[in-house]
Design an enzyme around this catalytic site. Structure first.
Site, short mmCIF file in Angstrom:
data_model
loop_
_atom_site.label_atom_id
_atom_site.label_comp_id
_atom_site.label_asym_id
_atom_site.label_seq_id
_atom_site.Cartn_x
_atom_site.Cartn_y
_atom_site.Cartn_z
N GLU A 48 -68.74 -54.13 -31.25
CA GLU A 48 -69.89 -55.06 -31.23
C GLU A 48 -71.13 -54.38 -31.74
OE1 GLU A 48 -73.49 -57.12 -29.82
OE2 GLU A 48 -72.86 -55.07 -29.42
N HIS A 57 -80.33 -49.46 -25.14
CA HIS A 57 -79.91 -48.45 -26.11
C HIS A 57 -80.55 -47.09 -25.86
CE1 HIS A 57 -77.89 -51.14 -29.36
NE2 HIS A 57 -77.61 -51.53 -28.11
#
Ligand code: CO
Ligand code: ZN
Length: 348
Positions: A208, A317
């Protein structure tokens, strides 16, 4: 605010087990076998397709309004791929998925075989020069030969981080999207306890973070009547943060749009109505960037009505993504509540 169906303790245990596991995009073997262990006893069928997606079917009892429902969470995480090794054994790397240079500096990373390293930077005259190409991974190798033997070009590293936190807020790497994977496993537990009429395909997708590649083939193979991605989303509640509607602890986030998808109006309304009727805390998600597996799935074949339920996450992230367990519970509860309904009124 109390849990309708989801088992909070089990969800937390799953998150603490799944998030630290190694699994950058394209290297999902370890995380896949870990998740497989959990889903095998709960599924009627388990398949791994040729891209590596783990697909677990919980068959429904059927009847009027029964549909094929796909729920997707990606098991891959962001990583760093070795591109070059210098004569002293320092590794240059390319990002696998989105990374900020400032959050990489000083982090510890691990490769598939357990080799560990830390991220250092060249001497910089100005902090503005801190770019990915000024960083390197140091595995402590004596020279190029040793480094090339242990971490050859093409090897991929991921962050090392345990999940920490006491109360409802947990911090860890790869909450994106192991928290979604935990939700899917919990949904499967609840489907066993409270069977649905629908055939529910739980897809733990690959790649992904490099563009929802696994979800594309899984969506095509399953060709569902309804698809929902379960992923994380950003929040706007940190000091001088982005102007975003989503807050940590504000409930599950029902996606309206991101850069990969405009949620199908029927799906969005189904989620809103279901959450409202069941008293599940929710908030609307508009994300002006990013994407999820739903973006890839809704464009397969002649189109799939798709949407997403997101878990608000701070510091996306980075090695320290923060989630609120109550949002995770709300997300699982909403999925369960949707699967308890007839979907006869849908466009499908
Ligand atoms: Co991500
Ligand atoms: Zn994600």
């Amino acid at each position: 605010m109390s849990a309708l169906y989801a088992d909070t303790t089990r969800l937390e245990r799953l998150i603490r087990e799944l998030a630290p596991a190694y699994g950058p995009a394209g290297q999902e073997e370890q995380i896949r076998s870990l998740i497989r262990k959990h889903v095998e006893p709960l599924a009627d069928e388990v398949n791994v397709d040729r891209l590596g997606n783990l697909m677990a079917l919980v068959r429904g009892s059927g009847g009027p309004g029964a549909r094929r429902v796909l729920i997707a969470a990606h098991m891959d995480e962001i990583g760093l791929m070795v591109t070059h090794i210098d004569e002293k054994g320092f590794l240059r790397f390319a990002p696998v998925g989105g990374h900020g240079p400032a959050t990489l500096l000083g982090q510890r990373v691990v490769f598939a075989d357990g080799t560990v390293g830390t991220i250092g930077a060249e001497r910089l005259d100005d902090i503005k020069d801190l770019k990915l190409d000024r960083l390197f991974i140091d595995i402590g190798a004596a020279d190029r030969e040793e480094a090339a033997r242990r971490t050859p070009v093409g090897s991929t590293a991921a962050f090392i981080q345990e999940v920490v936190g006491t109360g409802s807020r947990l911090i860890g790497k790869a909450m994106d999207d192991r928290v979604g994977c935990a939700v899917l496993v919990e949904v499967m537990h609840q489907l066993r306890a409270h069977p649905s009429i629908h055939d529910v395909y739980c897809v733990f997708s690959v790649q992904e973070e490099v563009g929802a590649r696994g979800a594309r083939t899984a969506g095509y193979a399953i060709s569902p009547d309804l698809a929902l991605a379960v992923d994380v989303t950003a929040t706007g509640d940190t000091p001088n943060g982005e102007r975003l509607n989503m807050t940590l602890g504000g409930g599950t986030a029902i996606k309206v749009k991101d850069n990969s998808l405009i949620a199908h109006p029927w799906v969005r309304q189904l989620l809103v109505d279901t959450a409202a009727a069941a008293g599940i805390p929710y908030q609307m998600e508009v994300l002006p960037y990013g994407g999820t597996d739903a973006g890839a799935i809704h464009l397969t074949k002649s189109g799939v009505p798709a949407g997403a339920v997101s878990i608000p996450t701070r510091y996306l992230h980075t090695p320290s993504e923060m989630i609120d367990l109550q949002d995770v519970v709300a997300t699982a509860d909403l999925l369960i509540a949707v699967l308890q309904q007839s979907l006869a009124t849908g466009p499908a």
